[in-house]
Design an enzyme around this catalytic site. Structure first.
Site: not given
Length: 324
Positions: A129, A184, A237, A247-249, A274
Protein backbone atom coordinates in the site's frame (compact mmCIF):
# COMPACT_ATOMS: atom_id res chain seq x y z
CA UNK A 1 7.10 -1.97 10.35
CA UNK A 2 8.68 -3.64 13.37
CA UNK A 3 8.78 -0.29 15.18
CA UNK A 4 5.12 0.39 14.42
CA UNK A 5 3.96 -3.07 15.49
CA UNK A 6 5.90 -2.75 18.72
CA UNK A 7 4.34 0.62 19.45
CA UNK A 8 0.94 -0.97 18.96
CA UNK A 9 1.68 -3.27 21.89
CA UNK A 10 2.84 -6.38 20.01
CA UNK A 11 5.84 -8.32 21.23
CA UNK A 12 8.18 -7.82 18.28
CA UNK A 13 11.59 -9.29 17.50
CA UNK A 14 13.93 -7.77 14.95
CA UNK A 15 16.38 -10.24 13.39
CA UNK A 16 19.65 -8.50 12.51
CA UNK A 17 21.99 -9.78 9.78
CA UNK A 18 25.09 -9.98 11.99
CA UNK A 19 25.88 -10.23 15.67
CA UNK A 20 27.68 -6.87 15.50
CA UNK A 21 24.69 -5.18 13.90
CA UNK A 22 22.33 -6.68 16.48
CA UNK A 23 24.51 -5.37 19.30
CA UNK A 24 24.65 -1.92 17.69
CA UNK A 25 20.87 -1.69 17.26
CA UNK A 26 20.20 -3.03 20.74
CA UNK A 27 22.58 -0.52 22.31
CA UNK A 28 21.36 2.48 20.32
CA UNK A 29 17.66 1.50 20.46
CA UNK A 30 17.29 3.09 17.03
CA UNK A 31 18.42 2.52 13.45
CA UNK A 32 20.87 5.38 13.00
CA UNK A 33 21.67 4.39 9.42
CA UNK A 34 18.17 4.77 8.00
CA UNK A 35 15.74 5.98 10.69
CA UNK A 36 17.78 8.16 12.99
CA UNK A 37 15.93 9.60 15.98
CA UNK A 38 13.11 7.03 15.91
CA UNK A 39 13.44 5.14 19.18
CA UNK A 40 12.60 1.45 19.36
CA UNK A 41 9.61 0.67 21.59
CA UNK A 42 10.11 -1.39 24.75
CA UNK A 43 8.08 -4.21 23.17
CA UNK A 44 10.74 -4.68 20.47
CA UNK A 45 13.88 -6.73 20.99
CA UNK A 46 16.84 -7.10 18.62
CA UNK A 47 18.31 -10.57 18.08
CA UNK A 48 20.88 -12.22 15.85
CA UNK A 49 20.16 -15.90 16.51
CA UNK A 50 17.32 -16.95 14.15
CA UNK A 51 16.36 -19.82 16.44
CA UNK A 52 15.52 -17.34 19.19
CA UNK A 53 14.01 -14.74 16.89
CA UNK A 54 11.72 -17.08 14.95
CA UNK A 55 10.66 -19.63 17.55
CA UNK A 56 7.13 -19.57 18.91
CA UNK A 57 5.94 -16.64 16.79
CA UNK A 58 2.54 -16.26 15.12
CA UNK A 59 3.85 -14.24 12.20
CA UNK A 60 7.15 -13.55 10.44
CA UNK A 61 7.44 -10.36 8.37
CA UNK A 62 10.21 -10.29 5.75
CA UNK A 63 11.23 -6.83 4.56
CA UNK A 64 14.43 -7.23 2.56
CA UNK A 65 15.43 -6.17 -0.98
CA UNK A 66 13.95 -8.51 -3.60
CA UNK A 67 17.44 -9.57 -4.72
CA UNK A 68 18.02 -10.95 -1.21
CA UNK A 69 14.66 -12.66 -0.67
CA UNK A 70 15.62 -16.14 -1.86
CA UNK A 71 18.86 -16.12 0.12
CA UNK A 72 17.09 -14.95 3.28
CA UNK A 73 14.23 -17.45 3.12
CA UNK A 74 16.61 -20.30 2.30
CA UNK A 75 18.74 -19.39 5.31
CA UNK A 76 15.85 -19.23 7.76
CA UNK A 77 13.09 -21.50 6.49
CA UNK A 78 14.18 -24.29 8.84
CA UNK A 79 13.37 -22.07 11.84
CA UNK A 80 9.89 -21.14 10.58
CA UNK A 81 7.20 -23.53 11.80
CA UNK A 82 4.80 -24.84 9.11
CA UNK A 83 1.80 -23.13 10.72
CA UNK A 84 3.49 -19.72 11.02
CA UNK A 85 2.17 -16.98 8.77
CA UNK A 86 4.89 -15.46 6.60
CA UNK A 87 4.32 -11.91 5.39
CA UNK A 88 6.27 -10.34 2.55
CA UNK A 89 6.67 -6.58 2.80
CA UNK A 90 9.05 -6.56 -0.18
CA UNK A 91 7.91 -4.81 -3.36
CA UNK A 92 9.86 -6.41 -6.17
CA UNK A 93 10.27 -9.35 -8.53
CA UNK A 94 13.04 -11.90 -8.62
CA UNK A 95 15.17 -10.78 -11.57
CA UNK A 96 16.08 -14.15 -13.07
CA UNK A 97 12.75 -15.93 -12.69
CA UNK A 98 10.31 -13.01 -12.65
CA UNK A 99 8.59 -14.62 -9.66
CA UNK A 100 6.71 -12.63 -7.08
CA UNK A 101 8.11 -12.68 -3.55
CA UNK A 102 5.28 -14.89 -2.25
CA UNK A 103 6.17 -17.45 -4.90
CA UNK A 104 9.83 -17.44 -3.86
CA UNK A 105 8.82 -17.94 -0.23
CA UNK A 106 6.31 -20.69 -1.07
CA UNK A 107 8.85 -22.62 -3.12
CA UNK A 108 11.25 -22.81 -0.20
CA UNK A 109 8.61 -23.66 2.39
CA UNK A 110 7.24 -26.35 0.06
CA UNK A 111 10.62 -28.02 -0.30
CA UNK A 112 11.66 -27.78 3.34
CA UNK A 113 8.36 -28.83 4.92
CA UNK A 114 7.40 -31.33 2.19
CA UNK A 115 4.07 -29.70 1.35
CA UNK A 116 2.67 -28.56 -1.97
CA UNK A 117 3.30 -25.01 -3.15
CA UNK A 118 -0.46 -24.39 -2.96
CA UNK A 119 -0.51 -25.48 0.68
CA UNK A 120 2.46 -23.26 1.44
CA UNK A 121 0.78 -20.27 -0.23
CA UNK A 122 -2.14 -20.58 2.17
CA UNK A 123 0.04 -19.29 5.02
CA UNK A 124 1.76 -16.57 3.01
CA UNK A 125 0.60 -12.96 2.86
CA UNK A 126 1.71 -9.82 1.05
CA UNK A 127 1.47 -6.45 2.81
CA UNK A 128 1.40 -3.48 0.47
CA UNK A 129 0.00 0.00 0.00
CA UNK A 130 1.03 3.66 0.21
CA UNK A 131 3.52 3.00 3.01
CA UNK A 132 6.58 5.25 2.96
CA UNK A 133 8.85 3.77 5.62
CA UNK A 134 9.86 7.09 7.18
CA UNK A 135 6.25 8.14 7.71
CA UNK A 136 5.36 4.73 9.13
CA UNK A 137 8.30 4.85 11.55
CA UNK A 138 7.47 8.30 12.92
CA UNK A 139 3.88 7.25 13.50
CA UNK A 140 1.99 9.11 10.80
CA UNK A 141 -1.32 7.40 9.94
CA UNK A 142 -1.32 5.01 6.98
CA UNK A 143 -3.40 2.35 5.28
CA UNK A 144 -2.35 -0.94 3.69
CA UNK A 145 -3.69 -4.15 2.18
CA UNK A 146 -2.92 -7.65 3.46
CA UNK A 147 -3.42 -10.19 0.67
CA UNK A 148 -3.29 -13.97 0.54
CA UNK A 149 -4.81 -16.77 -1.52
CA UNK A 150 -6.52 -17.59 1.79
CA UNK A 151 -8.80 -14.76 2.90
CA UNK A 152 -8.64 -16.20 6.43
CA UNK A 153 -4.87 -15.73 6.45
CA UNK A 154 -5.25 -12.19 5.11
CA UNK A 155 -7.77 -11.40 7.82
CA UNK A 156 -5.47 -12.78 10.53
CA UNK A 157 -2.69 -10.49 9.33
CA UNK A 158 -5.20 -7.66 9.14
CA UNK A 159 -6.04 -8.14 12.83
CA UNK A 160 -2.37 -8.52 13.84
CA UNK A 161 -1.16 -5.36 12.11
CA UNK A 162 -4.07 -2.93 12.41
CA UNK A 163 -3.97 -0.23 15.06
CA UNK A 164 -4.61 3.45 15.64
CA UNK A 165 -1.87 4.42 13.16
CA UNK A 166 -2.29 1.66 10.60
CA UNK A 167 -5.60 0.58 9.08
CA UNK A 168 -5.29 -2.66 7.10
CA UNK A 169 -7.73 -4.11 4.56
CA UNK A 170 -7.86 -7.81 3.66
CA UNK A 171 -7.78 -9.17 0.10
CA UNK A 172 -7.65 -12.57 -1.57
CA UNK A 173 -5.87 -11.14 -4.65
CA UNK A 174 -2.23 -11.62 -3.70
CA UNK A 175 -1.19 -11.49 -7.36
CA UNK A 176 -2.69 -8.03 -7.89
CA UNK A 177 -1.51 -6.65 -4.56
CA UNK A 178 2.07 -7.78 -5.13
CA UNK A 179 2.17 -6.56 -8.72
CA UNK A 180 0.62 -3.20 -7.86
CA UNK A 181 3.17 -2.58 -5.12
CA UNK A 182 6.01 -3.77 -7.30
CA UNK A 183 5.36 -2.28 -10.73
CA UNK A 184 4.51 1.23 -9.55
CA UNK A 185 8.20 1.64 -8.73
CA UNK A 186 8.96 1.66 -12.45
CA UNK A 187 6.46 4.44 -13.03
CA UNK A 188 7.83 6.42 -10.08
CA UNK A 189 11.27 6.55 -11.68
CA UNK A 190 9.71 8.17 -14.74
CA UNK A 191 7.71 10.57 -12.58
CA UNK A 192 10.97 11.68 -11.01
CA UNK A 193 12.72 12.40 -14.25
CA UNK A 194 9.66 14.21 -15.64
CA UNK A 195 9.64 16.58 -12.65
CA UNK A 196 13.39 17.12 -12.69
CA UNK A 197 13.33 17.77 -16.45
CA UNK A 198 10.66 20.43 -16.04
CA UNK A 199 8.25 18.69 -18.41
CA UNK A 200 5.17 19.78 -16.52
CA UNK A 201 2.23 18.48 -14.52
CA UNK A 202 0.12 17.63 -17.57
CA UNK A 203 2.68 15.16 -18.87
CA UNK A 204 3.33 13.70 -15.43
CA UNK A 205 -0.37 13.08 -14.79
CA UNK A 206 -0.72 11.41 -18.18
CA UNK A 207 2.43 9.35 -17.63
CA UNK A 208 1.24 8.09 -14.24
CA UNK A 209 -2.26 7.36 -15.55
CA UNK A 210 -1.07 5.44 -18.60
CA UNK A 211 1.49 3.70 -16.43
CA UNK A 212 -1.26 2.43 -14.17
CA UNK A 213 -3.15 1.30 -17.27
CA UNK A 214 -0.31 -0.85 -18.56
CA UNK A 215 0.41 -2.25 -15.10
CA UNK A 216 -3.23 -3.29 -14.90
CA UNK A 217 -3.04 -4.99 -18.31
CA UNK A 218 0.00 -7.01 -17.24
CA UNK A 219 -1.67 -7.86 -13.94
CA UNK A 220 -4.77 -9.19 -15.69
CA UNK A 221 -2.59 -11.30 -17.98
CA UNK A 222 -0.99 -12.81 -14.87
CA UNK A 223 -4.30 -13.56 -13.14
CA UNK A 224 -4.91 -10.50 -10.99
CA UNK A 225 -8.28 -8.87 -10.41
CA UNK A 226 -8.85 -5.49 -12.12
CA UNK A 227 -10.38 -3.83 -9.04
CA UNK A 228 -7.16 -4.36 -7.07
CA UNK A 229 -5.34 -1.81 -9.22
CA UNK A 230 -7.92 0.83 -8.28
CA UNK A 231 -7.24 0.18 -4.59
CA UNK A 232 -4.60 0.94 -1.99
CA UNK A 233 -1.92 -1.29 -3.48
CA UNK A 234 -2.64 0.01 -6.97
CA UNK A 235 -3.48 3.66 -7.50
CA UNK A 236 -2.91 4.43 -3.79
CA UNK A 237 0.67 3.23 -3.77
CA UNK A 238 1.23 4.69 -7.24
CA UNK A 239 0.26 8.20 -6.12
CA UNK A 240 2.45 8.13 -3.03
CA UNK A 241 5.48 6.78 -4.83
CA UNK A 242 5.19 9.08 -7.85
CA UNK A 243 4.51 12.30 -5.94
CA UNK A 244 6.55 12.11 -2.73
CA UNK A 245 10.22 13.10 -2.52
CA UNK A 246 10.51 10.46 0.22
CA UNK A 247 10.15 7.81 -2.49
CA UNK A 248 13.52 6.25 -3.34
CA UNK A 249 12.46 5.41 -6.90
CA UNK A 250 11.20 8.95 -7.48
CA UNK A 251 14.48 10.41 -6.17
CA UNK A 252 16.43 8.06 -8.40
CA UNK A 253 14.46 9.35 -11.38
CA UNK A 254 15.32 12.95 -10.55
CA UNK A 255 19.01 12.07 -10.52
CA UNK A 256 18.75 10.40 -13.93
CA UNK A 257 17.32 13.66 -15.30
CA UNK A 258 20.30 15.51 -13.87
CA UNK A 259 22.67 13.30 -15.85
CA UNK A 260 23.58 10.59 -13.34
CA UNK A 261 24.06 7.02 -14.49
CA UNK A 262 21.90 4.39 -12.80
CA UNK A 263 24.89 3.38 -10.67
CA UNK A 264 25.53 6.96 -9.55
CA UNK A 265 21.83 7.55 -8.89
CA UNK A 266 21.63 4.41 -6.74
CA UNK A 267 24.67 5.55 -4.78
CA UNK A 268 23.02 8.94 -4.22
CA UNK A 269 19.79 7.36 -2.99
CA UNK A 270 21.79 5.12 -0.68
CA UNK A 271 19.11 2.45 -0.38
CA UNK A 272 17.46 -0.14 -2.60
CA UNK A 273 15.35 1.29 -5.43
CA UNK A 274 13.31 -1.74 -6.49
CA UNK A 275 12.23 -0.16 -9.76
CA UNK A 276 15.67 -0.67 -11.29
CA UNK A 277 15.84 -4.50 -11.31
CA UNK A 278 12.05 -4.77 -11.60
CA UNK A 279 12.09 -2.95 -14.93
CA UNK A 280 14.21 -5.66 -16.56
CA UNK A 281 12.13 -8.52 -15.18
CA UNK A 282 8.85 -6.82 -16.06
CA UNK A 283 9.76 -6.17 -19.67
CA UNK A 284 10.81 -9.77 -20.12
CA UNK A 285 7.49 -11.02 -18.73
CA UNK A 286 5.48 -8.52 -20.79
CA UNK A 287 7.17 -9.55 -24.03
CA UNK A 288 6.59 -13.23 -23.26
CA UNK A 289 2.89 -12.52 -22.71
CA UNK A 290 2.52 -10.08 -25.60
CA UNK A 291 1.53 -7.17 -23.33
CA UNK A 292 2.53 -3.76 -24.68
CA UNK A 293 4.16 -1.57 -21.99
CA UNK A 294 5.53 1.63 -23.58
CA UNK A 295 5.88 3.45 -20.24
CA UNK A 296 8.02 0.65 -18.86
CA UNK A 297 10.00 0.58 -22.13
CA UNK A 298 10.66 4.29 -21.69
CA UNK A 299 11.98 3.85 -18.15
CA UNK A 300 14.20 1.04 -19.41
CA UNK A 301 15.56 3.17 -22.26
CA UNK A 302 16.50 5.97 -19.89
CA UNK A 303 18.08 3.74 -17.26
CA UNK A 304 19.90 1.19 -19.38
CA UNK A 305 20.27 2.63 -22.88
CA UNK A 306 21.33 6.14 -21.94
CA UNK A 307 18.40 7.88 -23.64
CA UNK A 308 17.91 11.37 -22.12
CA UNK A 309 14.53 11.71 -20.36
CA UNK A 310 13.36 14.57 -22.61
CA UNK A 311 14.14 12.52 -25.72
CA UNK A 312 12.41 9.46 -24.25
CA UNK A 313 9.31 11.52 -23.53
CA UNK A 314 9.36 12.85 -27.08
CA UNK A 315 9.38 9.29 -28.41
CA UNK A 316 6.31 8.52 -26.31
CA UNK A 317 4.51 11.59 -27.66
CA UNK A 318 5.23 10.53 -31.25
CA UNK A 319 3.82 7.01 -30.88
CA UNK A 320 1.03 6.01 -33.25
CA UNK A 321 -2.31 7.48 -32.21
CA UNK A 322 -4.82 5.05 -30.76
CA UNK A 323 -8.08 4.74 -28.86
CA UNK A 324 -7.99 4.89 -25.09
Amino acid sequence: MAVLLGRQGNETRLLARTEERAAELAADRENKRYLQGMTFPDEMSVLHDPRLALSGVDCVIIAVPSIAMREVIEAHVAEIAPETIVVSATKGLEIESGKRMSEVIAENISVHHAVSVDEAMGNICALSGPNLSVEIAIGLPALATAASVSIETAERVQMMTSGERLRVYASDDIIGVELGGTLKNIIAIGAGFIDASGLGSNLKAAYVTRGLHEITLLGLALGAKPATFAGLSGVGDMLTTCYSPLSRNYRLGTRLAEGDSVEDALEYVGQTAEGVPTTRATLRIARELGVEMPITETAHNVMFDGVPPTEAMGELMRRELQRE
